[in-house]
Scaffold this active site. Structure first.
Site, PDB file in Angstrom:
ATOM      1  N   LYS A  78      24.216 -33.716  -8.633  1.00  0.00           N
ATOM      2  CA  LYS A  78      23.101 -33.062  -9.973  1.00  0.00           C
ATOM      3  C   LYS A  78      23.565 -33.611 -11.193  1.00  0.00           C
ATOM      4  O   LYS A  78      22.685 -33.597 -11.976  1.00  0.00           O
ATOM      5  CB  LYS A  78      22.846 -31.658  -9.651  1.00  0.00           C
ATOM      6  CG  LYS A  78      22.163 -31.427  -8.364  1.00  0.00           C
ATOM      7  CD  LYS A  78      22.080 -29.640  -8.321  1.00  0.00           C
ATOM      8  CE  LYS A  78      21.191 -29.411  -7.273  1.00  0.00           C
ATOM      9  NZ  LYS A  78      20.848 -27.797  -7.365  1.00  0.00           N
ATOM     10  N   ASP A 115      15.535 -25.544 -10.325  1.00  0.00           N
ATOM     11  CA  ASP A 115      16.055 -24.235  -9.829  1.00  0.00           C
ATOM     12  C   ASP A 115      15.672 -23.240 -10.246  1.00  0.00           C
ATOM     13  O   ASP A 115      15.416 -22.055  -9.578  1.00  0.00           O
ATOM     14  CB  ASP A 115      17.662 -24.728  -9.788  1.00  0.00           C
ATOM     15  CG  ASP A 115      18.147 -25.735  -8.935  1.00  0.00           C
ATOM     16  OD1 ASP A 115      17.379 -25.885  -7.809  1.00  0.00           O
ATOM     17  OD2 ASP A 115      19.118 -26.251  -9.159  1.00  0.00           O
TER      18      ASP A 115
END
Ligand code: ATR
Length: 288
Positions: A78, A115
Site C-alpha cells: 500500500k 479504507d
C-alpha cells in the site's frame, strides 16, 4: 428456439481488475468482486495477483500495459504504490497509502485510498442515526488502519479524537503530522476517565483477531449510548464488541468496512456502485 447459454465467459472486451499483494491468498477481494460481477451480470474479471515486493513496480506497469482497468493493492504494497501513481487523491496523500489504483485511458495511474470511506459507510449503513459531529471519539491504535480512520473522522467533522497506542511515540508522531487541534494522545491502556464523554470507540489494532492477544479495556467509564466498532472481523464479534454488547452499547462489526472500501474501485472499473447486502456478507464469510 434460442439455446440457453450454459456458461458465462469473458468476451474480447472484458474489463479486468484484481488485487496485488504478497501473499494474496488470504484476500477476500476476489470473492467479493466476483460476487458483484455475477450479481450485476458484468463482462469482467477480478483476479488474485500475487506479486513479490521486488516485482511490484514492474507488475503494476505491466497490468496497465495489458489493459487492466485497475487494481487493489494490499499489504505490504500500500505504501509502495504511492510513488508509482501519477496522481493521488487528497485522502490517499493524507493517509500515506494507496489501496485502489485506476489506470486512466491516457495511461496515467490514479491512486486512491478507500479504507476510511469504507469505515464511514459501514457505520452509516449499520447505525443510520450516527452523527460523527456529536461527541469525542477514541481510536485505539496508530498504524495504517488508524491513519485512514482518523482522516475519515476528521473529514466527517468529529469534534475531538483521542488516540491511544501501545507505542505512544507513534501516536504523537501522527498528531504532529496531521497537525489538527482536534487530535490528542491519551494513555494506553485507556483509563475509564478518558471514555466518560465519548460517543464512538474504535479499535484499529490487531488485538482480538484470531491468533492475536485479546484487547483488554476497562469500559466502565463509557456511556452506554456510545457506538463501539472494531476493524477486526475474524472473529466477527470480537471480545471488544461482545464486552460492549453485554453492557448495552450499540456495536458494529468490521466486515462491512472491507465490503464498503471495495465499492469505489468496483464503480470505477466496472461502472456500477455495488450494494452491500446481508447476502454478500454471508457469501464473503462462507467457506469456498
Ligand atoms: P495496520 O496497518 O493494520 O494498522 P500496523 O501499522 O502494523 O497495522 O499497526 C498495528 C497497530 O496495532 C498498532 O497500533 C500497534 O501498536 P504499536 O504501534 O505499539 O505497535 C497495534 N498492536 C499490534 N499488536 C499489539 C499488541 N500486542 N498490543 C498493543 N497494540 C498492538
Amino acid at each position: 428456439m434460442t439455446a440457453r447459454k450454459p456458461y458465462r465467459t469473458l468476451s474480447g472486451t472484458s474489463r479486468l481488475a484484481g488485487v496485488m499483494g504478497w501473499p494474496v491468498s488470504h484476500s477476500k477481494s476476489p470473492r467479493l468482486h466476483g460476487y458483484w460481477l455475477a450479481k450485476y451480470g458484468i463482462d469482467g474479471s477480478y483476479m488474485p495477483l500475487p506479486v513479490e515486493p521486488e516485482n511490484f513496480q514492474a507488475a503494476l506497469i505491466s497490468l496497465r500495459n495489458l489493459g487492466f482497468s485497475g487494481v487493489n493493492v494490499t499489504i505490504p504494497q500500500k505504501e509502495m504504490a504511492m510513488p508509482e501513481c501519477d496522481e493521488l487523491s487528497d485522502r490517499a496523500r493524507r493517509i500515506g497509502a494507496v489501496n485502489t489504483v485506476t489506470f486512466a485511458k491516457d495511461g496515467r495511474l490514479l491512486g486512491d485510498n478507500t479504507d476510511g470511506f469504507g469505515f464511514i459507510e459501514n457505520l452509516r449503513q449499520e447505525a443510520p442515526d450516527i452523527d460523527f459531529t456529536f461527541g469525542p471519539a477514541v481510536v485505539l491504535g496508530a498504524g495504517g488502519a488508524s491513519r485512514a480512520i482518523l482522516v475519515a473522522l476528521l473529514d466527517e467533522g468529529s469534534p475531538e479524537i483521542r488516540i491511544a497506542n501501545r507505542t505512544r511515540a507513534r501516536a504523537e508522531d501522527l498528531v504532529r503530522e496531521f497537525n489538527d487541534p482536534r487530535l490528542t494522545v491519551i494513555d494506553w491502556p485507556v483509563s475509564p476517565d478518558a471514555l466518560s464523554d465519548v460517543s464512538l470507540l474504535v479499535n484499529t489494532t490487531s488485538l482480538g483477531m484470531v491468533g492475536q492477544p485479546k484487547l483488554d479495556i476497562d469500559m466502565d467509564g463509557l456511556p452506554t449510548s456510545a457506538l463501539v466498532t472494531d476493524i477486526v472481523y475474524a472473529p466477527l464479534i470480537t471480545g471488544l464488541l461482545q464486552q460492549a454488547k453485554d453492557r448495552g452499547n450499540p456495536i458494529v462489526d468490521g466486515l462491512g468496512m472491507l465490503l464498503h472500501q471495495a465499492r469505489p474501485g468496483f464503480h470505477r472499473w466496472f461502472g456500477i456502485d455495488p450494494e452491500v447486502t446481508q447476502e454478500l456478507r454471508d457469501f464473503v464469510l462462507s467457506p469456498d
